[in-house]
Each structure stands twice: as C-alpha cells, then as structure tokens.
Design a protein around this motif. Structure first.
Motif, PDB file in Angstrom:
ATOM      1  N   THR A  10      15.110 101.803  16.248  1.00 13.54           N
ATOM      2  CA  THR A  10      14.905 101.686  17.689  1.00 13.54           C
ATOM      3  C   THR A  10      14.070 102.845  18.227  1.00 13.54           C
ATOM      4  N   GLY A  11      13.425 102.559  19.362  1.00 12.98           N
ATOM      5  CA  GLY A  11      12.678 103.571  20.097  1.00 12.98           C
ATOM      6  C   GLY A  11      13.049 103.508  21.565  1.00 12.98           C
ATOM      7  N   ALA A  12      12.301 104.231  22.355  1.00 16.00           N
ATOM      8  CA  ALA A  12      12.649 104.412  23.759  1.00 16.00           C
ATOM      9  C   ALA A  12      12.808 103.095  24.517  1.00 16.00           C
ATOM     10  N   GLY A  13      12.129 102.030  24.052  1.00 15.23           N
ATOM     11  CA  GLY A  13      12.180 100.746  24.769  1.00 15.23           C
ATOM     12  C   GLY A  13      13.585 100.190  24.891  1.00 15.23           C
ATOM     13  N   ILE A  14      14.463 100.482  23.923  1.00 16.10           N
ATOM     14  CA  ILE A  14      15.819  99.908  24.011  1.00 16.10           C
ATOM     15  C   ILE A  14      16.613 100.555  25.142  1.00 16.10           C
ATOM     16  N   SER A  15      16.231 101.764  25.533  1.00 16.39           N
ATOM     17  CA  SER A  15      16.939 102.433  26.627  1.00 16.39           C
ATOM     18  C   SER A  15      16.252 102.238  27.976  1.00 16.39           C
ATOM     19  N   ALA A  16      15.114 101.547  27.985  1.00 15.35           N
ATOM     20  CA  ALA A  16      14.381 101.362  29.244  1.00 15.35           C
ATOM     21  C   ALA A  16      15.263 100.645  30.274  1.00 15.35           C
ATOM     22  N   GLU A  17      16.016  99.636  29.798  1.00 13.19           N
ATOM     23  CA  GLU A  17      16.849  98.866  30.733  1.00 13.19           C
ATOM     24  C   GLU A  17      18.121  99.627  31.145  1.00 13.19           C
ATOM     25  N   SER A  18      18.322 100.795  30.562  1.00 14.59           N
ATOM     26  CA  SER A  18      19.391 101.697  31.039  1.00 14.59           C
ATOM     27  C   SER A  18      18.848 102.659  32.088  1.00 14.59           C
ATOM     28  N   LEU A  38      16.766 110.373  14.094  1.00 16.40           N
ATOM     29  CA  LEU A  38      15.619 111.017  13.426  1.00 16.40           C
ATOM     30  C   LEU A  38      15.032 112.164  14.232  1.00 16.40           C
ATOM     31  N   HIS A  39      15.166 112.088  15.556  1.00 14.41           N
ATOM     32  CA  HIS A  39      14.522 113.102  16.402  1.00 14.41           C
ATOM     33  C   HIS A  39      15.536 113.991  17.121  1.00 14.41           C
ATOM     34  N   GLY A  40      16.769 114.027  16.609  1.00 13.02           N
ATOM     35  CA  GLY A  40      17.770 114.914  17.185  1.00 13.02           C
ATOM     36  C   GLY A  40      18.472 114.296  18.392  1.00 13.02           C
ATOM     37  N   VAL A  80      16.105 118.747  19.796  1.00 16.11           N
ATOM     38  CA  VAL A  80      15.272 117.575  19.490  1.00 16.11           C
ATOM     39  C   VAL A  80      14.123 118.014  18.592  1.00 16.11           C
ATOM     40  N   VAL A  81      13.519 117.017  17.930  1.00 14.41           N
ATOM     41  CA  VAL A  81      12.369 117.308  17.066  1.00 14.41           C
ATOM     42  C   VAL A  81      11.112 117.267  17.926  1.00 14.41           C
ATOM     43  N   TRP A  82      10.328 118.321  17.835  1.00 15.12           N
ATOM     44  CA  TRP A  82       9.080 118.358  18.598  1.00 15.12           C
ATOM     45  C   TRP A  82       7.902 117.984  17.706  1.00 15.12           C
ATOM     46  N   ILE A 104      12.677  97.771  17.125  1.00 15.95           N
ATOM     47  CA  ILE A 104      12.977  97.417  18.520  1.00 15.95           C
ATOM     48  C   ILE A 104      12.510  98.500  19.479  1.00 15.95           C
ATOM     49  N   GLY A 105      11.641  98.133  20.421  1.00 15.38           N
ATOM     50  CA  GLY A 105      11.312  99.039  21.521  1.00 15.38           C
ATOM     51  C   GLY A 105      10.658 100.330  21.106  1.00 15.38           C
ATOM     52  N   THR A 106       9.810 100.255  20.100  1.00 18.35           N
ATOM     53  CA  THR A 106       9.071 101.473  19.722  1.00 18.35           C
ATOM     54  C   THR A 106       7.578 101.166  19.648  1.00 18.35           C
ATOM     55  N   LEU A 149       3.847 104.591  17.063  1.00 19.67           N
ATOM     56  CA  LEU A 149       2.736 105.546  17.023  1.00 19.67           C
ATOM     57  C   LEU A 149       3.093 106.835  16.322  1.00 19.67           C
ATOM     58  N   VAL A 150       4.411 107.144  16.258  1.00 16.16           N
ATOM     59  CA  VAL A 150       4.815 108.465  15.781  1.00 16.16           C
ATOM     60  C   VAL A 150       5.421 108.361  14.371  1.00 16.16           C
ATOM     61  N   HIS A 151       4.736 108.990  13.436  1.00 21.43           N
ATOM     62  CA  HIS A 151       5.199 108.986  12.046  1.00 21.43           C
ATOM     63  C   HIS A 151       6.058 110.222  11.777  1.00 21.43           C
ATOM     64  N   VAL A 153      10.861  93.507  18.064  1.00 18.38           N
ATOM     65  CA  VAL A 153      11.315  93.120  19.408  1.00 18.38           C
ATOM     66  C   VAL A 153      10.653  94.076  20.385  1.00 18.38           C
ATOM     67  N   ASN A 154       9.720  93.558  21.183  1.00 20.53           N
ATOM     68  CA  ASN A 154       8.964  94.417  22.099  1.00 20.53           C
ATOM     69  C   ASN A 154       8.188  93.509  23.046  1.00 20.53           C
ATOM     70  N   PRO A 155       8.164  93.836  24.330  1.00 22.85           N
ATOM     71  CA  PRO A 155       7.397  92.980  25.244  1.00 22.85           C
ATOM     72  C   PRO A 155       5.883  93.137  25.083  1.00 22.85           C
ATOM     73  N   ALA A 166       2.421  94.335  22.439  1.00 19.67           N
ATOM     74  CA  ALA A 166       1.997  94.478  21.044  1.00 19.67           C
ATOM     75  C   ALA A 166       1.911  95.958  20.675  1.00 19.67           C
ATOM     76  N   THR A 167       2.141  96.235  19.398  1.00 14.10           N
ATOM     77  CA  THR A 167       2.091  97.609  18.874  1.00 14.10           C
ATOM     78  C   THR A 167       1.293  97.585  17.569  1.00 14.10           C
ATOM     79  N   PRO A 168       1.039  98.742  16.983  1.00 16.49           N
ATOM     80  CA  PRO A 168       0.350  98.743  15.683  1.00 16.49           C
ATOM     81  C   PRO A 168       1.143  98.014  14.591  1.00 16.49           C
ATOM     82  N   SER A 203       8.938  88.598  21.611  1.00 15.67           N
ATOM     83  CA  SER A 203       8.254  89.306  22.677  1.00 15.67           C
ATOM     84  C   SER A 203       9.062  89.245  23.966  1.00 15.67           C
ATOM     85  N   GLY A 204       9.682  90.367  24.318  1.00 16.57           N
ATOM     86  CA  GLY A 204      10.488  90.399  25.534  1.00 16.57           C
ATOM     87  C   GLY A 204      11.374  91.624  25.525  1.00 16.57           C
ATOM     88  N   PRO A 205      12.152  91.801  26.588  1.00 17.64           N
ATOM     89  CA  PRO A 205      13.012  92.986  26.678  1.00 17.64           C
ATOM     90  C   PRO A 205      14.208  92.910  25.726  1.00 17.64           C
TER      91      PRO A 205
HETATM   92  P1  OAD Z   1       7.291 104.964  23.470  1.00 18.00           P
HETATM   93  O1  OAD Z   1       7.475 105.384  24.887  1.00 18.00           O
HETATM   94  O2  OAD Z   1       6.077 105.404  22.740  1.00 18.00           O
HETATM   95  O3  OAD Z   1       7.274 103.370  23.374  1.00 18.00           O
HETATM   96  C1  OAD Z   1       8.238 102.576  23.988  1.00 18.00           C
HETATM   97  C2  OAD Z   1       8.050 101.141  23.529  1.00 18.00           C
HETATM   98  O4  OAD Z   1       9.080 100.377  24.113  1.00 18.00           O
HETATM   99  C3  OAD Z   1       6.720 100.502  23.944  1.00 18.00           C
HETATM  100  O5  OAD Z   1       6.143  99.841  22.819  1.00 18.00           O
HETATM  101  C4  OAD Z   1       7.140  99.487  25.005  1.00 18.00           C
HETATM  102  O6  OAD Z   1       6.323  98.313  24.995  1.00 18.00           O
HETATM  103  C5  OAD Z   1       8.542  99.149  24.564  1.00 18.00           C
HETATM  104  N1  OAD Z   1       9.438  98.657  25.617  1.00 18.00           N
HETATM  105  C6  OAD Z   1       9.428  98.959  26.929  1.00 18.00           C
HETATM  106  N2  OAD Z   1      10.434  98.344  27.565  1.00 18.00           N
HETATM  107  C7  OAD Z   1      11.112  97.633  26.613  1.00 18.00           C
HETATM  108  C8  OAD Z   1      12.272  96.800  26.638  1.00 18.00           C
HETATM  109  N3  OAD Z   1      12.937  96.545  27.759  1.00 18.00           N
HETATM  110  N4  OAD Z   1      12.690  96.249  25.465  1.00 18.00           N
HETATM  111  C9  OAD Z   1      12.013  96.484  24.309  1.00 18.00           C
HETATM  112  N5  OAD Z   1      10.925  97.260  24.245  1.00 18.00           N
HETATM  113  C10 OAD Z   1      10.480  97.832  25.372  1.00 18.00           C
HETATM  114  O7  OAD Z   1       8.623 105.372  22.704  1.00 18.00           O
HETATM  115  P2  OAD Z   1       8.913 105.566  21.160  1.00 18.00           P
HETATM  116  O8  OAD Z   1       8.192 104.567  20.328  1.00 18.00           O
HETATM  117  O9  OAD Z   1      10.375 105.685  21.008  1.00 18.00           O
HETATM  118  O10 OAD Z   1       9.205 111.687  19.659  1.00 18.00           O
HETATM  119  O11 OAD Z   1       8.271 106.988  20.911  1.00 18.00           O
HETATM  120  C11 OAD Z   1       8.368 107.534  19.632  1.00 18.00           C
HETATM  121  C12 OAD Z   1       8.505 109.005  19.716  1.00 18.00           C
HETATM  122  O12 OAD Z   1       7.395 109.549  20.421  1.00 18.00           O
HETATM  123  C13 OAD Z   1       9.710 109.512  20.492  1.00 18.00           C
HETATM  124  O13 OAD Z   1      10.872 109.576  19.740  1.00 18.00           O
HETATM  125  C14 OAD Z   1       9.264 110.873  20.850  1.00 18.00           C
HETATM  126  C15 OAD Z   1       7.886 110.525  21.343  1.00 18.00           C
HETATM  127  O14 OAD Z   1       7.006 111.506  21.452  1.00 18.00           O
HETATM  128  C16 OAD Z   1       9.670 112.922  19.671  1.00 18.00           C
HETATM  129  O15 OAD Z   1      10.243 113.404  20.613  1.00 18.00           O
HETATM  130  C17 OAD Z   1       9.451 113.630  18.372  1.00 18.00           C
END
Ligand code: OAD
Length: 245
Positions: A24-32, A121-123, A161-163, A189-191, A194-196, A215-217, A219-221, A231-233
């Motif tokens: 998972t990435g930040a997108g899963i917490s967007a709806e929070s 993974l990122h603390g 956190v990991v920088w 889901i929701g990432t 971009l970040v390796h 799972v993402n609304p 497109a990503t790489p 494709s959706g939340p």
């Molecule tokens: P990003 O902010 O790069 O990407 C968020 C993704 O969530 C995007 O692809 C959105 O399309 C998608 N998204 C938005 N709303 C959504 C929803 N309701 N449901 C599903 N998906 C949704 O966040 P990350 O990919 O998590 O690293 O970013 C990766 C890392 O880059 C982070 O952990 C952080 C950042 O720099 C560090 O802090 C090391």
C-alpha cells in the motif's frame, strides 16, 4: 453505493491463492483525510516539495522547518481514522495463512484498523530517533527546543521515517522481498509506484510468477505491467472485493 465491476479473474485468482502480498501507499489513507504525499503540499506548505523536506540534508540545514512539517503531518494522522479500505485488508489477512501487508505509509493506520502484521518500509511518524545516534527515543518532550533534543547526547530528535537518500530498514525490506518472491497474488494499492525499492516489489513478484492487481483511480508506471487494474478509490473497491471472496 455503485458496485465496481470486479473481473471474475481477479476473484478466481484470489480465491485460489494461498500466499498473498499487499503493497500500500498513501492512496489508501486518502479517504481517511491524510493527504497523499504528492498532494500534501497545501496551504502553508504549498511552496515546498516533499523531496525538499524529506531528506537528511534538509533537516541538517533547517531542522525546525522539517520538524514543523512532520509535526503538521503527525497532527493530521492523529486526527485521522482508518477507513473501509484499511478494514477490508484486515478481513483479507484473516482469510489467508500466508498474507503479508507491506506499506510505504508512516501513518500507522493499518495497525489501528486491526492488521496484525504490517511491514512498515518507510518507518512510522509517531516514532522519534536521535539524529546523531539513530536510536529510538520514546518521549519527545525533552526541553522546549524545536526540534526536541536527545536526552542522552543532546542532538536533535528527528521523525522515525525513512527520508530520500536513506536506506530502508533492513529487516523490513528483506521480509517484503521474501513475500514478493513467494506470493501468488499481489495487490498494489494507492501507490504512485515512483519510489524504489518499494515500487519494484510488484515487479519482483511478477517475475516470480505472481498475478498482479493494481487498485488506483489513476494510471501509474505499474499499470502497463499489471495483470488487472481496478480503477477507483480503495475505500470502495477493497470492501467489495473482500465481500465477494
Ligand atoms: P503518492 O502520493 O506518490 O501516490 C499516491 C497514489 O495514490 C497515487 O497514485 C494516487 O492516484 C493514488 N490514490 C489517490 N487516492 C486514492 C484512493 N482513494 N484509493 C486508491 N488510490 C488512491 O504516495 P506513495 O506512492 O505512497 O516516501 O509515495 C511513495 C513514497 O514517496 C512515500 O512513502 C514517501 C514519498 O516520498 C518516503 O517518505 C520515503
């Protein structure tokens, strides 16, 4: 609620699988209500990019600025509640004997939802480390300086956190990579992918034969490499998925 169309192949793969990896990435917490990383620079913070604040160099140059930015994010996270997407992953964890949840999020919402085994993974933003020693420091109310100081050596405390430019926690990364190599199905889901090295986990899994579901609304790489894209939340799609299994 309008039901999302979940392809039969997704359900069949998930029903047949014994070993599942979820990234998972930040997108899963967007709806929070936690802004995604690339949307987080709003209001006061609009003029900064995450890459300018989330580095050891930025902290060394301007510790107060970086500390304040994390204090703002910490406050947002403290006020947020896990959403239906986080909860659906708790239900999935209960279904599989071998289920590994790996997150790039530092918000702790998976654990607060009830997931019992989360590889972070990122603390975690609620933790603090000594900037000089790298050791965890429990209480951060040491004196009135901002950032607070390490009670042992007097260096500034930093968020746990990991920088950018820093290595990921070794054991967390090893567990994530092992899960990628053995899993039959991966949900990404929701990432933004971009970040390796996190972004490489679904590709590692695919190279080892896994079926990759994104799972993402938007497109990503990863999208061209995914076997199926929902494709959706996440807060809508994941509960539907969990209910259909
Ligand atoms: P990003 O902010 O790069 O990407 C968020 C993704 O969530 C995007 O692809 C959105 O399309 C998608 N998204 C938005 N709303 C959504 C929803 N309701 N449901 C599903 N998906 C949704 O966040 P990350 O990919 O998590 O690293 O970013 C990766 C890392 O880059 C982070 O952990 C952080 C950042 O720099 C560090 O802090 C090391």
């Amino acid at each position: 609620m309008v039901a999302a169309l979940i392809p039969e192949e997704v359900l069949a793969r998930l029903r047949a699988a014994e070993r599942v990896l979820v990234l998972t990435g930040a997108g899963i917490s967007a709806e929070s209500g936690v802004p995604t990383f690339r949307d987080a620079q709003t209001g006061l913070w609009a003029k900064y990019r995450a890459e300018e604040l989330a580095t050891p160099e930025a902290f060394a140059a301007n510790p107060r600025l970086v500390w304040d930015w994390y204090a703002w994010r910490r406050e947002l996270v403290a006020q947020a509640e896990p959403n239906a997407g986080h909860r659906a992953l708790v239900a999935l964890e209960e279904r599989y004997a071998d289920f590994q949840l790996v997150t790039q999020n530092v918000d702790g919402l998976h654990a607060r939802a009830g997931s019992s085994d989360v590889v972070e993974l990122h603390g975690n933003i609620t933790q603090n480390l000594c900037f000089a020693e790298g050791t965890p420091v429990d209480a951060h109310a040491h004196g009135s300086s901002v950032p607070p100081r390490c009670p042992r050596c007097g260096a500034y405390l930093r968020p746990g956190v990991v920088w950018f430019g820093e290595a990921l926690p070794r054991e967390a990364l090893a567990r994530a990579e092992q899960a990628a190599r053995r899993s039959e199905v991966v949900l990404s889901i929701g990432t933004s992918g971009l970040v390796h090295p996190a972004a490489g986990l679904p590709l590692t899994a695919r190279a080892h034969g896994a079926f990759v579901i994104e799972v993402n609304p938007t497109a990503t790489p990863l999208t061209p490499h995914a076997d199926q894209v929902l494709s959706g939340p996440a807060g809508q799609i994941l509960p539907e998925l969990a209910a259909l299994l």
